[in-house]
Design a protein around this motif. Structure first.
Motif, PDB file in Angstrom:
ATOM      1  N   ILE A 219       0.836  -1.206   0.000  1.00  0.00           N
ATOM      2  CA  ILE A 219       0.000   0.000   0.000  1.00  0.00           C
ATOM      3  C   ILE A 219       0.870   1.256   0.000  1.00  0.00           C
ATOM      4  N   THR A 220       1.974   1.218   0.742  1.00  0.00           N
ATOM      5  CA  THR A 220       2.889   2.373   0.759  1.00  0.00           C
ATOM      6  C   THR A 220       3.479   2.616  -0.625  1.00  0.00           C
ATOM      7  N   THR A 221       3.859   1.539  -1.314  1.00  0.00           N
ATOM      8  CA  THR A 221       4.413   1.676  -2.667  1.00  0.00           C
ATOM      9  C   THR A 221       3.367   2.224  -3.632  1.00  0.00           C
ATOM     10  N   LEU A 222       2.129   1.745  -3.511  1.00  0.00           N
ATOM     11  CA  LEU A 222       1.056   2.251  -4.368  1.00  0.00           C
ATOM     12  C   LEU A 222       0.859   3.746  -4.167  1.00  0.00           C
ATOM     13  N   GLU A 223       0.886   4.193  -2.921  1.00  0.00           N
ATOM     14  CA  GLU A 223       0.719   5.627  -2.650  1.00  0.00           C
ATOM     15  C   GLU A 223       1.886   6.426  -3.221  1.00  0.00           C
ATOM     16  N   GLN A 224       3.080   5.907  -3.109  1.00  0.00           N
ATOM     17  CA  GLN A 224       4.249   6.592  -3.652  1.00  0.00           C
ATOM     18  C   GLN A 224       4.161   6.732  -5.163  1.00  0.00           C
ATOM     19  N   LEU A 225       3.779   5.655  -5.829  1.00  0.00           N
ATOM     20  CA  LEU A 225       3.671   5.692  -7.290  1.00  0.00           C
ATOM     21  C   LEU A 225       2.536   6.598  -7.750  1.00  0.00           C
ATOM     22  N   ALA A 226       1.451   6.638  -6.982  1.00  0.00           N
ATOM     23  CA  ALA A 226       0.336   7.522  -7.336  1.00  0.00           C
ATOM     24  C   ALA A 226       0.771   8.985  -7.253  1.00  0.00           C
ATOM     25  N   SER A 227       1.586   9.306  -6.254  1.00  0.00           N
ATOM     26  CA  SER A 227       2.098  10.677  -6.162  1.00  0.00           C
ATOM     27  C   SER A 227       3.045  10.988  -7.306  1.00  0.00           C
ATOM     28  N   PHE A 228       3.854  10.013  -7.702  1.00  0.00           N
ATOM     29  CA  PHE A 228       4.800  10.226  -8.803  1.00  0.00           C
ATOM     30  C   PHE A 228       4.075  10.452 -10.126  1.00  0.00           C
ATOM     31  N   GLY A 229       3.027   9.670 -10.368  1.00  0.00           N
ATOM     32  CA  GLY A 229       2.329   9.769 -11.652  1.00  0.00           C
ATOM     33  C   GLY A 229       1.178  10.737 -11.667  1.00  0.00           C
ATOM     34  N   GLY A 230       0.914  11.420 -10.557  1.00  0.00           N
ATOM     35  CA  GLY A 230      -0.183  12.377 -10.550  1.00  0.00           C
ATOM     36  C   GLY A 230      -1.542  11.714 -10.694  1.00  0.00           C
ATOM     37  N   GLY A 231      -1.733  10.576 -10.089  1.00  0.00           N
ATOM     38  CA  GLY A 231      -3.019   9.885 -10.160  1.00  0.00           C
ATOM     39  C   GLY A 231      -3.088   8.839 -11.253  1.00  0.00           C
ATOM     40  N   THR A 232      -2.023   8.689 -12.034  1.00  0.00           N
ATOM     41  CA  THR A 232      -1.963   7.668 -13.091  1.00  0.00           C
ATOM     42  C   THR A 232      -0.653   6.916 -12.954  1.00  0.00           C
ATOM     43  N   ILE A 233      -0.760   5.611 -12.854  1.00  0.00           N
ATOM     44  CA  ILE A 233       0.432   4.767 -12.692  1.00  0.00           C
ATOM     45  C   ILE A 233       0.587   3.927 -13.950  1.00  0.00           C
ATOM     46  N   ARG A 234       1.747   4.024 -14.594  1.00  0.00           N
ATOM     47  CA  ARG A 234       2.030   3.235 -15.793  1.00  0.00           C
ATOM     48  C   ARG A 234       2.969   2.083 -15.443  1.00  0.00           C
ATOM     49  N   LEU A 235       2.914   1.062 -16.279  1.00  0.00           N
ATOM     50  CA  LEU A 235       3.775  -0.103 -16.056  1.00  0.00           C
ATOM     51  C   LEU A 235       5.244   0.288 -16.120  1.00  0.00           C
ATOM     52  N   GLU A 236       5.585   1.217 -17.026  1.00  0.00           N
ATOM     53  CA  GLU A 236       6.973   1.644 -17.152  1.00  0.00           C
ATOM     54  C   GLU A 236       7.454   2.351 -15.886  1.00  0.00           C
ATOM     55  N   ASP A 237       6.556   3.087 -15.235  1.00  0.00           N
ATOM     56  CA  ASP A 237       6.934   3.770 -13.997  1.00  0.00           C
ATOM     57  C   ASP A 237       7.273   2.762 -12.899  1.00  0.00           C
ATOM     58  N   VAL A 238       6.468   1.700 -12.811  1.00  0.00           N
ATOM     59  CA  VAL A 238       6.720   0.688 -11.786  1.00  0.00           C
ATOM     60  C   VAL A 238       8.052  -0.005 -12.049  1.00  0.00           C
ATOM     61  N   GLU A 239       8.314  -0.363 -13.314  1.00  0.00           N
ATOM     62  CA  GLU A 239       9.574  -1.028 -13.643  1.00  0.00           C
ATOM     63  C   GLU A 239      10.759  -0.125 -13.359  1.00  0.00           C
ATOM     64  N   GLY A 240      10.623   1.171 -13.660  1.00  0.00           N
ATOM     65  CA  GLY A 240      11.741   2.080 -13.462  1.00  0.00           C
ATOM     66  C   GLY A 240      12.006   2.397 -12.008  1.00  0.00           C
ATOM     67  N   LEU A 241      10.955   2.640 -11.216  1.00  0.00           N
ATOM     68  CA  LEU A 241      11.141   3.044  -9.830  1.00  0.00           C
ATOM     69  C   LEU A 241      11.453   1.865  -8.912  1.00  0.00           C
ATOM     70  N   LEU A 242      10.844   0.714  -9.181  1.00  0.00           N
ATOM     71  CA  LEU A 242      11.038  -0.437  -8.312  1.00  0.00           C
ATOM     72  C   LEU A 242      12.104  -1.396  -8.815  1.00  0.00           C
ATOM     73  N   GLY A 243      12.469  -1.284 -10.088  1.00  0.00           N
ATOM     74  CA  GLY A 243      13.446  -2.215 -10.642  1.00  0.00           C
ATOM     75  C   GLY A 243      12.868  -3.586 -10.932  1.00  0.00           C
ATOM     76  N   GLU A 244      11.550  -3.739 -10.817  1.00  0.00           N
ATOM     77  CA  GLU A 244      10.918  -5.032 -11.078  1.00  0.00           C
ATOM     78  C   GLU A 244      10.808  -5.269 -12.577  1.00  0.00           C
ATOM     79  N   VAL A 245      10.813  -6.564 -12.963  1.00  0.00           N
ATOM     80  CA  VAL A 245      10.728  -6.947 -14.370  1.00  0.00           C
ATOM     81  C   VAL A 245       9.357  -7.552 -14.617  1.00  0.00           C
ATOM     82  N   ASP A 246       8.729  -7.109 -15.698  1.00  0.00           N
ATOM     83  CA  ASP A 246       7.388  -7.589 -16.018  1.00  0.00           C
ATOM     84  C   ASP A 246       7.404  -9.093 -16.277  1.00  0.00           C
ATOM     85  N   ALA A 247       6.296  -9.750 -15.930  1.00  0.00           N
ATOM     86  CA  ALA A 247       6.204 -11.205 -16.106  1.00  0.00           C
ATOM     87  C   ALA A 247       6.347 -11.600 -17.574  1.00  0.00           C
ATOM     88  N   ASP A 248       5.840 -10.772 -18.498  1.00  0.00           N
ATOM     89  CA  ASP A 248       5.949 -11.113 -19.918  1.00  0.00           C
ATOM     90  C   ASP A 248       7.411 -11.179 -20.361  1.00  0.00           C
TER      91      ASP A 248
END
Length: 587
Positions: A219-248
């Motif tokens: 939940i903390t990460t979701l709130e952080q990403l929502a603040s970064f994207g201004g209410g819109t969270i993109r997959l690229e933002d999550v990969e860039g900020l968290l370093g996670e790799v998409d399942a595909d």
């Protein structure tokens, strides 16, 4: 107004709101409903799984104006005071900041004998209880064992092994589990909809995986990403900020390894480098991916695989095609790669080399890669997929060697030819056709494509396949060797195994052999049997090969027997050397 963090704003307020802990919810609800609440509980588990939250809900259930009830209304003054942390009868202590025995005496022991001031029950919630000192634990023992009436202790910790056994024995223990990805995704989706945040399902999955089973972190990460994207969270933002790799991306990498597409693997790594994906994070994700594949391939269930229902089907498909043994070898390579990346001057190069080794076992000379090539032979895979073609120069410069079967076709003493196609020829070294239909198949194109090197290399796999098909018949072929003569598969038994050769001629055993050969080599050539030699003992074939020499000169018949034996042994020694040389060159 001060901003309230989302994990506090959306903290569960009733047992029904708690996610992922049904075994604990049901037990506590029943205890409250039946009036069987214990005097002490020990809540253990990873961070962010609901230990303190559940403790507060239990306090509400005991002190609610409608209760005690398993379903507190969360609207009465008692429930609201507990939720706000202002209820005088619900004491929440932080053992990390109050570790001494004096703190326990002041905060707990000195107040135990007082009746509840506002509610029906007094509830002591001690968070991070493992931080208490040994003296503090000892001071708490008597109070914990025999507290006053309507008093409940709830001890919460992430390190239960640090809590003394004397405390364990006085408490009912509840183990909180890590939350699954789907549980976290469902809760995050509810929160994002309530907050008006636009986020795709793929991004929610990455956030859930990054949280490692902790709802508060997610939940903390979701709130952080929502603040970064201004209410819109993109997959690229999550990969860039968290370093996670998409399942595909992970599925694509595994597919390239599965298809042995080395060129595609290089292109794949190049795309990752251009996109700025961290190679170390990619390898971590790939290790988790192949770990899930290994579990599915080994046990065939999804019990220990934490993923979404959509990805589970794809994982099961890949696991079936890989097989547990090959996945185990890939995990060994990834383990070495994880260590190498810490010191690698070029991480991209290290990943490219590892992807190549995973895709092409013939490029890796470890025992695991050789075992994979043998497994492929047993499964009937084309040998050309795993063995490099011989160099034309080496093929031309290599001297031609006499075919071992051709040596057995020399004229015998009685003038009869020892051809594999002939019947018994008056000696123990007999080569007989297994059946008449086999001769008719000799001219088939598939049979003519066999060569001696291929059959010799694949013969151990054929023997293993016989053992799989009909284990009681496998011992018949112990010690046998195989060759090819004019498209016919010639199975040579040791000289002292005539009985085994007779058993091999039986229809059932011959059928088992044909099935094994077809499974490994992909074709069914005609089969013939013959007796050969065992160890260093001379065979009738070698003796017959010496017979023409006695016919060449009349005085040869008067030579001592020891000379004949010496000559036979000499020839046998030459043949053994040639066979060993053949084996080394073939290897």
């Amino acid at each position: 107004m001060t901003h309230l963090s989302w994990y506090r704003k959306y903290r569960p307020q009733t047992f029904d709101d708690v996610v992922g802990q049904p075994h604990i919810q049901q037990t506590l609800r029943n205890a409250v409903a039946d009036g069987a609440v214990a005097h002490a509980y020990l809540f253990t588990g990873p961070r962010g799984t609901g230990k303190t939250t559940t403790a507060r809900i239990l306090a509400k259930a005991l002190n609610c104006e409608q209760g005690p009830t398993a379903d507190p209304d969360d609207t009465c003054d008692q429930c609201r005071a507990i939720a706000d942390g202002t209820h005088p009868d619900v004491q929440e202590l932080d053992a990390a900041s109050r570790t001494g025995v004096e703190d326990v005496r002041e905060q707990i022991i000195g107040r135990l004998n007082y009746a509840p001031a506002r509610g029906r029950w007094k509830v002591y919630i001690i968070d991070e209880v493992h931080m208490l000192s040994t003296s503090a634990f000892n001071a708490l023992l008597k109070s914990l064992e025999e507290p006053p009436e309507r008093t409940v202790f709830i001890l919460c910790t992430t390190h239960p092994h640090k809590v003394p056994e004397t405390i364990h024995s006085r408490c009912q223990r509840f183990d909180f589990r890590r939350l699954s990805v789907e549980d976290i995704v469902g809760r995050l989706r509810t929160i994002s909809e309530a907050e008006g945040v636009d986020v795709p399902d793929g991004a929610l999955t990455l956030i859930a995986k990054h949280a490692l089973g902790g709802m508060r972190d997610a939940i903390t990460t979701l709130e952080q990403l929502a603040s970064f994207g201004g209410g819109t969270i993109r997959l690229e933002d999550v990969e860039g900020l968290l370093g996670e790799v998409d399942a595909d991306v992970l599925f694509e990498a595994a597919s390239l390894v599965l298809e042995r597409d080395v060129a595609g693997a290089f292109r794949f790594v190049a795309r990752m480098a251009e996109a700025g994906i961290d190679m170390a994070e990619f390898v971590k994700g790939l290790v988790r991916h192949f770990r899930d594949l290994f579990v599915l391939a080994a046990v065939g269930g999804d019990v220990a695989v934490d993923t979404t229902s959509e990805d589970l089907g794809r994982l099961q498909s890949q696991a079936t095609r890989f097989g547990a043994d090959r996945i185990g070898r890939v995990l060994e390579i990834l383990e070495r790669l994880t260590t190498e990346l810490r010191y690698a001057a070029d991480q991209r190069l290290a990943v490219e080399v590892a992807m190549t080794r995973m895709a092409r076992p013939q490029g890796d000379l470890t025992l695991a890669s050789l075992a994979e090539r043998v497994d492929a032979l047993e499964a009937g895979a084309p040998l050309t997929d795993f063995s490099a073609a011989p160099s034309p120069v080496a093929s031309e410069s290599r001297p031609a060697k006499a075919d071992p079967v051709a040596r057995s076709q020399r004229p015998r003493a009685d003038g009869a030819a020892a051809s594999p196609a002939s019947g018994r020829s008056g000696t123990d070294s007999a080569a007989e056709p297994s059946s008449a239909p086999a001769k008719a198949d000799a001219a088939s194109p598939g049979a003519q494509s066999l060569d001696v090197a291929t059959v010799k290399r694949a013969w151990p796999a054929v023997l293993a396949e016989i053992k799989k098909i009909r284990a009681p018949r496998a011992h018949i072929f112990n010690g046998t060797e195989a060759e090819v003569v004019s498209g016919t598969l010639v199975v040579e038994f040791p000289a002292d195994q005539r009985f085994a050769m007779d058993l091999a001629r039986e229809t059932e055993t011959l059928g088992v052999l044909r099935r094994a050969v077809r499974s490994v080599l992909g074709q069914e050539p005609p089969v013939e049997y013959r007796l050969g030699r065992s160890g260093a003992s001379s065979s009738a074939e070698a003796v017959a090969a010496q017979a023409p020499r006695r016919d060449e000169a009349a005085d040869t018949a008067t030579e001592p027997a020891v000379d004949l034996e010496a000559s036979v042994l000499a020839e046998l020694g030459g043949e053994i050397i040639e066979d060993v040389t053949d084996g080394q060159e073939d290897g």
